[in-house]
Design an enzyme around this catalytic site. Structure first.
Site, PDB file in Angstrom:
ATOM      1  CG  ASP A 195      -2.338   0.967   1.563  1.00  0.00           C
ATOM      2  OD1 ASP A 195      -2.027   2.048   0.507  1.00  0.00           O
ATOM      3  OD2 ASP A 195      -2.099   0.959   2.448  1.00  0.00           O
ATOM      4  CG  HIS A 367      -3.393   4.328   3.629  1.00  0.00           C
ATOM      5  ND1 HIS A 367      -3.898   3.231   2.534  1.00  0.00           N
ATOM      6  CD2 HIS A 367      -5.044   5.224   3.673  1.00  0.00           C
ATOM      7  CE1 HIS A 367      -5.340   2.697   2.569  1.00  0.00           C
ATOM      8  NE2 HIS A 367      -6.114   4.398   3.063  1.00  0.00           N
TER       9      HIS A 367
HETATM   10 ZN   LIG Z   1      -8.224   1.160  -0.575  1.00  0.00          ZN
HETATM   11 ZN   LIG Z   2      -9.338   0.887   2.721  1.00  0.00          ZN
END
Ligand SMILES: [Zn+2]
Ligand SMILES: [Zn+2]
Length: 553
Positions: A195, A367
């Site tokens: 990510d 994130h």
């Molecule tokens: Zn996402």
């Molecule tokens: Zn997500």
């Protein structure tokens, strides 16, 4: 010399070079496994478009080799395209209990629940899909029950992180299973897909628990009502708002169908601890202001969402009172800043006190920041690295991060959607030939209209044509000064439009009549778009793309 046969191919159909509509197809021999199938909300300039989803042509051409769609977590940008994709790609779907809980709601609305082959898995489970064994690994993110995936292939292990941050004190569930990731690293990882959303952020992302510490004093000190806006899927955030409400003796009123549905699923599946503090729409009006917390959607300033309608004084159930406290518990997604600021301006106009993430600890990203990204890389020590989930600069920066922890430059490959990556005995390469990975638009009636949702790709759009409706409005009074004029291209025979367009003009005027002159232009445009779309469909069974152009004087 014959080129080497690729042993693993990656076909990114969404989420690379953009935020949203994540979809990565992984091909190994005869088997294809799809990781996630998400949607993207349209940019402001895509007028008349409700949603954007990935182009799955490449998968449809190989449907008999697609063994399944495996889901990492319950967010829209990972599961939201499934109701549109599954009818064209009827394959089994695997995910954790909360992920499938949210998905079931969507499939029910689209009348697809009975025809979909859903399989619930838990972190630690492994499912054999052809020659690929997919293992779910517990990870932390802004929604509970999120997982990273390890795809055990005959050629080696591929780890796909899904969305993640390393949250050692999550609001629900255990800390991430770093031990499992490290063990996989010890045994050898061929490829890591990780990510990249927050690759530009230094340091580490704060724990979700920090948000609760920010919310509690605001809830306790608010003189009037509390209105908190966040994502409908952010169960952990809702939990903390509910906890803060309980602590200061406030009742909770949930506005918006999507949030209500998700709360119900969260309760049923045990992801939400909710004492009996919810009040119904009828009851909420009789609760004193300082004993009520309203939870709603619209933290991104979406024009038709609860918060922007409340801010514009357009909401049927909730009117702002002077001195109410509004908490916007989200960061604007890039591109939404203007809409969020417009909403905040309107909230202040109505006398509200506004707290948002830029000044107060009322939001934490889901994130991983740079140090967490490094940790993921050093735990798994992959041979090859492909950054995923992000605009191209996020991918490029994440590639630099990977190089900084010692991954060889020629083993790192950031690419855009549609660029196929092959891994063979010789290394990792971009395949010259791209696959279709453009936008597919979903248009027509709003997605809130259960049971009557229409998938429109660009081909259909061209078939049904375009109708432009232009009108000039006096800003101060809302009176229509000129128009509405209707212009069409490729809709129906010109001779047939005369009467129809006379009626459509009258219909547009009646729509405008009902609108509040104070409402934002985006609300006007959305109302005209939706009303006219319905009208034309009822008369012609066609759904032209409708572009409302409202000029103010
Ligand atoms: Zn996402
Ligand atoms: Zn997500």
């Amino acid at each position: 010399m014959e080129p080497l046969r690729p042993v693993i191919s990656l076909v990114p159909l969404g989420g690379l070079g953009e935020i949203g509509r994540n979809l990565m197809a992984i091909e190994c021999g005869e088997d294809i496994v799809v990781v996630d199938c998400g949607l993207m909300f349209p940019e402001q300039e895509m007028l008349g478009i409700d949603l954007v989803i990935p182009d799955v042509t490449w998968l449809m051409e190989r449907v008999q080799r697609v063994r399944g769609i495996v889901l990492t977590h319950a967010h829209e940008d990972h599961i939201g395209a499934l109701p549109y994709v599954l009818p064209r790609l009827p394959v089994p779907v695997y995910g954790t209990s909360l992920t499938l809980g949210f998905l079931r709601n969507k499939l029910k609305e689209h009348k697809l629940l009975d025809s979909t082959d859903l399989h619930t898995v838990r972190a630690g489970d492994t499912v054999q899909l052809g020659a690929i064994a997919v293992e779910w690994i517990h990870i932390t993110h802004s929604v509970p029950d999120a997982c990273s995936l390890a795809l055990h292939t005959p050629e080696g292990v591929i780890i796909h992180t899904g969305d993640f941050k390393i949250d050692q004190t999550p609001v629900q569930g255990a800390p991430p299973d770093l031990a499992r990731l490290a063990r996989l690293g010890d045994d050898g990882v061929l490829l890591l897909l990780s990510d990249s959303t927050n690759a530009e952020h230094d340091g580490t992302t704060p724990s979700e628990r920090r948000v609760g510490e920010g919310l509690a004093p605001l809830f306790a000190a608010a003189p009037g009502r509390i209105l908190m806006a966040t994502f409908a899927s952010n169960i952990s955030r809702l939990q903390q708002a509910i906890d803060a409400a309980v602590d200061c003796g406030r009742k909770c009123f949930i506005v918006g169908r999507s949030m209500l549905n998700n709360v119900r699923v969260g309760q049923e599946l045990g992801f939400l601890r909710t004492p009996d503090i919810f009040v119904s729409p009828k009851q909420h009006a009789s609760v004193p202001d300082d004993e009520l917390a309203v939870l709603c959607t619209g933290a991104q300033g979406e024009p038709m969402s609860a918060l922007s309608r409340i801010a514009a004084g357009e909401h049927p159930m909730v009117q702002l009172h002077e001195g109410d406290t509004v908490i916007i518990s989200a960061n604007p997604i890039p591109g939404n800043e203007e809409a969020v600021h417009r909403t905040i301006n309107n909230l202040y106009r109505r006398g509200a006190r506004v707290f948002n993430s830029s000044k107060h600890h009322v939001h934490a990203s889901g994130h991983a920041s740079r140090e967490e990204l490094k940790l993921m890389l050093t735990l798994t020590r992959p041979k090859y690295f492909v950054p995923v989930h992000g605009e191209y600069r996020h991918l490029a920066i994440h590639a630099d991060i990977a190089a900084s922890v010692g991954i060889a430059r020629d083993h790192i490959l950031p690419v855009d959607n549609g660029t196929v990556i092959d891994i063979d005995a010789d290394g990792i390469h971009r395949r010259g030939q791209r696959v279709p990975a453009g936008y597919v638009y979903v248009d027509g009636l709003s997605i809130d209209e259960a049971g009557d949702v229409v998938l429109r790709d660009r081909r259909l759009l061209a078939q049904d044509g375009v109708v432009i409706v232009a009108l000039t409005v006096e800003r101060s009074t809302g009176a229509v000064i000129a128009g509405p004029d209707l212009i069409s291209r490729g809709f129906i025979e010109d001779s047939a439009t005369d009467n129809l367009f006379d009626e459509a003009r009258a219909h547009t005027l009646s729509l405008v009549d009902k609108l509040n002159p104070d409402a934002e232009w985006s609300v006007w445009q959305a109302a005209i778009h939706e009303g006219l779309s319905r009208f034309l469909y009822s008369r012609t069974r066609r759904r032209p793309m409708i572009l409302p152009v409202v000029t103010e004087v």
